[in-house]
Design an enzyme around this catalytic site. Sequence first.
Site, mmCIF file in Angstrom:
data_model
loop_
_atom_site.group_PDB
_atom_site.id
_atom_site.type_symbol
_atom_site.label_atom_id
_atom_site.label_comp_id
_atom_site.label_asym_id
_atom_site.label_seq_id
_atom_site.Cartn_x
_atom_site.Cartn_y
_atom_site.Cartn_z
ATOM 1 N N GLU A 210 1.031 -1.189 0.134
ATOM 2 C CA GLU A 210 -0.197 0.058 0.106
ATOM 3 C C GLU A 210 0.975 1.244 0.221
ATOM 4 O O GLU A 210 0.635 2.097 -0.855
ATOM 5 C CB GLU A 210 -0.959 -0.011 1.299
ATOM 6 C CG GLU A 210 -1.563 1.283 1.517
ATOM 7 C CD GLU A 210 -2.333 1.280 2.921
ATOM 8 O OE1 GLU A 210 -2.345 2.597 3.356
ATOM 9 O OE2 GLU A 210 -2.208 0.471 3.681
ATOM 10 N N ASP B 283 0.781 3.900 -3.466
ATOM 11 C CA ASP B 283 0.406 5.072 -3.168
ATOM 12 C C ASP B 283 1.358 5.949 -3.877
ATOM 13 O O ASP B 283 0.968 7.069 -4.493
ATOM 14 C CB ASP B 283 0.500 5.553 -1.591
ATOM 15 C CG ASP B 283 0.131 6.966 -1.585
ATOM 16 O OD1 ASP B 283 -0.985 7.492 -2.068
ATOM 17 O OD2 ASP B 283 0.942 7.853 -0.890
ATOM 18 N N ASP C 248 -7.052 1.202 0.340
ATOM 19 C CA ASP C 248 -5.687 0.835 0.705
ATOM 20 C C ASP C 248 -5.452 -0.477 -0.186
ATOM 21 O O ASP C 248 -4.498 -0.509 -0.663
ATOM 22 C CB ASP C 248 -5.709 0.135 2.169
ATOM 23 C CG ASP C 248 -5.787 1.420 3.095
ATOM 24 O OD1 ASP C 248 -5.554 2.446 2.817
ATOM 25 O OD2 ASP C 248 -5.911 1.456 4.492
ATOM 26 N N GLU D 87 -4.323 0.604 -3.584
ATOM 27 C CA GLU D 87 -3.142 1.007 -3.887
ATOM 28 C C GLU D 87 -2.105 -0.104 -3.577
ATOM 29 O O GLU D 87 -1.038 -0.085 -4.334
ATOM 30 C CB GLU D 87 -2.896 1.977 -2.786
ATOM 31 C CG GLU D 87 -3.511 3.124 -2.735
ATOM 32 C CD GLU D 87 -3.135 4.169 -1.565
ATOM 33 O OE1 GLU D 87 -3.496 5.420 -1.493
ATOM 34 O OE2 GLU D 87 -2.715 3.686 -0.535
#
Length: 227
Positions: free
Chosen positions: A45, A49, A118, A121
């Site tokens: 995650e 991002d 989450d 990502e």
Amino acid sequence: MKLSAELKEFQERIGHEFARPELLVRALTHGSISSPTRGDNQRLEFLGDRVLGLVMATALLDHDKKATEGQLAPRFNALVRKEACADVARQIDLGVVLKLGRSEMMSGGRRKQALLGDAMEAVIAAVYKDGGFDAAQAMILRLWGNRVTTVEADARDAKTSLQEWAQARGQKPPVYEQVSRSGPDHAPVFTIVARLQDGTEAKATAGAKRQAEQAAAKALLEALTKA
């Protein structure tokens, strides 16, 4: 590692076939079911991002070559924020293949915005590690679709605009009051009132407090501009 039929279908939905399927499994494993021998998706995650951010920053620059940093920043934030990631996750039915612990499943984890965002990502990072930046970029641009070209409206921050409206007229910043919260813990509904110093107010309801505040600010702005 062989993927289940569900995960093979998920690969088709995201448009990437994994050479290292264990990366996909890790990306879809929530911390509620992790163990010393089964890692969760938190590290992916973190990476995803950053990959998403680079792809979106590049896409925005390519789309509007005359935009200033001040114009690009809110558009960028609208495209990479958790709500946007969760929307894309719902679009590809990511919740169906999430691996959750019993407590998260019982509390509706497959529908939770934070968990979906989450995991989205993490899936981005898994594709990046499996196929490189080009593969991740292609998937992101395909899944985000026309959001890049239509982001201008979504990027309008109603709370900031309302505050600027109030300050320009010598008023204090607006206040936001939660007047009710209903629904189960896994699917709460918030009702927020946005109120100006002169008593003008508007109400809105949404599934997240932040969204309800933005919606209330937008409703109040619309009422003020029509007055």
